[in-house]
Design an enzyme around this catalytic site. Sequence first.
Site, mmCIF file in Angstrom:
data_model
loop_
_atom_site.group_PDB
_atom_site.id
_atom_site.type_symbol
_atom_site.label_atom_id
_atom_site.label_comp_id
_atom_site.label_asym_id
_atom_site.label_seq_id
_atom_site.Cartn_x
_atom_site.Cartn_y
_atom_site.Cartn_z
ATOM 1 N N HIS A 205 1.126 -16.743 11.128
ATOM 2 C CA HIS A 205 1.830 -17.597 12.204
ATOM 3 C C HIS A 205 1.686 -18.842 12.123
ATOM 4 O O HIS A 205 2.699 -20.043 12.597
ATOM 5 C CB HIS A 205 1.951 -16.943 13.538
ATOM 6 C CG HIS A 205 2.277 -15.991 13.917
ATOM 7 N ND1 HIS A 205 1.411 -14.108 13.219
ATOM 8 C CD2 HIS A 205 3.299 -15.501 14.576
ATOM 9 C CE1 HIS A 205 2.589 -13.518 13.339
ATOM 10 N NE2 HIS A 205 3.945 -13.995 14.806
ATOM 11 N N HIS A 253 -6.363 -13.818 16.478
ATOM 12 C CA HIS A 253 -7.052 -14.844 15.695
ATOM 13 C C HIS A 253 -8.444 -15.167 16.123
ATOM 14 O O HIS A 253 -7.524 -15.638 16.807
ATOM 15 C CB HIS A 253 -6.011 -15.052 15.028
ATOM 16 C CG HIS A 253 -5.401 -15.253 14.018
ATOM 17 N ND1 HIS A 253 -5.865 -14.826 12.935
ATOM 18 C CD2 HIS A 253 -3.492 -14.605 13.995
ATOM 19 C CE1 HIS A 253 -5.114 -14.086 12.327
ATOM 20 N NE2 HIS A 253 -3.650 -14.438 12.715
#
Length: 566
Positions: A205, A253
């Site tokens: 992302h 993440h």
Amino acid sequence: MLLDSGFTASRAAATGCLTRASYFESPTAVPGGYRNETGLNHLFVQGLVAGVGVDGRVVGSEGAMPSATRDHQRRGLRPLVVITAAALMFALLLVLVRLQWAPLESADRGAAAGINGLIAGHPAAVTVVKAVTWLGSGGVLWTLIGAAAILLAFRRRWRLAVYLLVAGAGALVLDPVLKSLVGRLRPVVAHPVAHGLGNSFPSGHSLGSIVCYGALFLVFLPAMRGRWRRAFTAGIATLIAVIGISRILLGVHYLSDVLGGWSLGVTWLGVTAFAFELTRQAAGQPVTHPVTEGLEPEARADLTPTEPEPPMPSKSKPDRHPASYWGRIAAGVLVAWVLIVGVIVGIGKLLMLSKKGNGNVLGDHTIPHWFAAHRTSGLTHWSGIFSTLGATQAILIVAVVTCVAFLAITRHWRPAAFVAVVMFGELGAFLATAAVVKRPRPDVSHLDTHLPTSAFPSGHEAATCCLYVAIAILVIGHFRGWWRWLFLIPAVIMPVMVALSRLYRGEHHPTDLLASVLFTGLWLTAATLLIKPNDDGNSGRNDGRPATRDGRRLTVSHGHASGGSA
């Protein structure tokens, strides 16, 4: 000869990168009407004067170089320094993550747990963060890149379109390859609120958002001026930052994953921008500063989405103020939407009186059971395809592409505004009606799972009808030629196939679908009459032909375009 020799001897001292005699030209003489705002022509003349004496001898030395020229050279080095630093940072993070360096691992785990704890247990915050992270998903990014490339292709800015596709494709390739090579597992947090697929380093992302939004920034920056340029720059930077932070907040993440995605994104974006500059040099065009000027400053006229909307003529009020005109349209659209939603809600409430929504009005009980009894593997497969084509993501992609295509062709907001109003109105009506009526699904086995809303009305059917009928209205109204009537085929076929797929999969009653068709008819009629999407505002009548930039009209017939007077 003397001038040529003076140019050759002084170009390195003057600018370090100005290599074409075309810089003697007036800024207004540059193709496309581009005015060189950084003063490169002026810098070149300064360097020439400093490098060649009045008697023709070359005087150029470091001490004679103008300060403005030295500042220009330093500015030219900054992007290279930033890209090099980003590449080194990514390389360092890659090595440390691959070696599982203990201090970095400890810091990453602590940050993941602490930051994730900020939103865990707060459903509203989780919803907002998920919405933000969705803006960095592959579907959204590729929709934006594809739509922008279509707009550029219509405007014949082929190099910019190719640049966007190449930059986006690089991010698409780099992310899975590096994740497979590194093989880092996702974080494990105490209160997970989201689930990420695949490995962790780098953040896809973060990488995709900085590359795709950054590429859009470099391409469309010339179209922005003044406060809009500052707002555009701040908006892109903020969006990239919050998307990366959202990945840590969701606990999918580590901090180093996000930093790695950003640093790799800056590196790839810089490399592709330098490659684009090489294509400009090969074409004999001026060198630019992409971050401050954009990749092609001379393309500003083509990058501007639309031309100003001219005042609408009126026999009764010839001097009608545009603001009040659009205000009345907005008020009319809102009133019509409320009344139409009221009608659909009323119908839903009446249907709920029959066995709490599961009665047999117009075959609401027998038809879903008949489809459920005749299911086959082949029909199930095809029903899944058409059901997906009527789902939110597919509808969003087609709607965005439609808006961009009509912006590129007509250079007016009206067609795009029509599509946006129709689709947002459909979405709002569907959500409001479903929340009020709360009709249960048919009492058969459902082929779809985790359905978020109730049965009445069918969101798939309403969205499909609104979108494809709206496209047919725009195409038939704006163009000439027999081919425009072909757009009636998807306007009929798509709603029919989506309706059959929803019945087959056991998700809706027949009256749910009929209510969606009724809503579409009422809503599209009101929106078309109020917004007048096929009126470009250039004349008192609408002849269905998009206008060119010089005010002439464009006739499109059998795939060929020709100009004509209005």
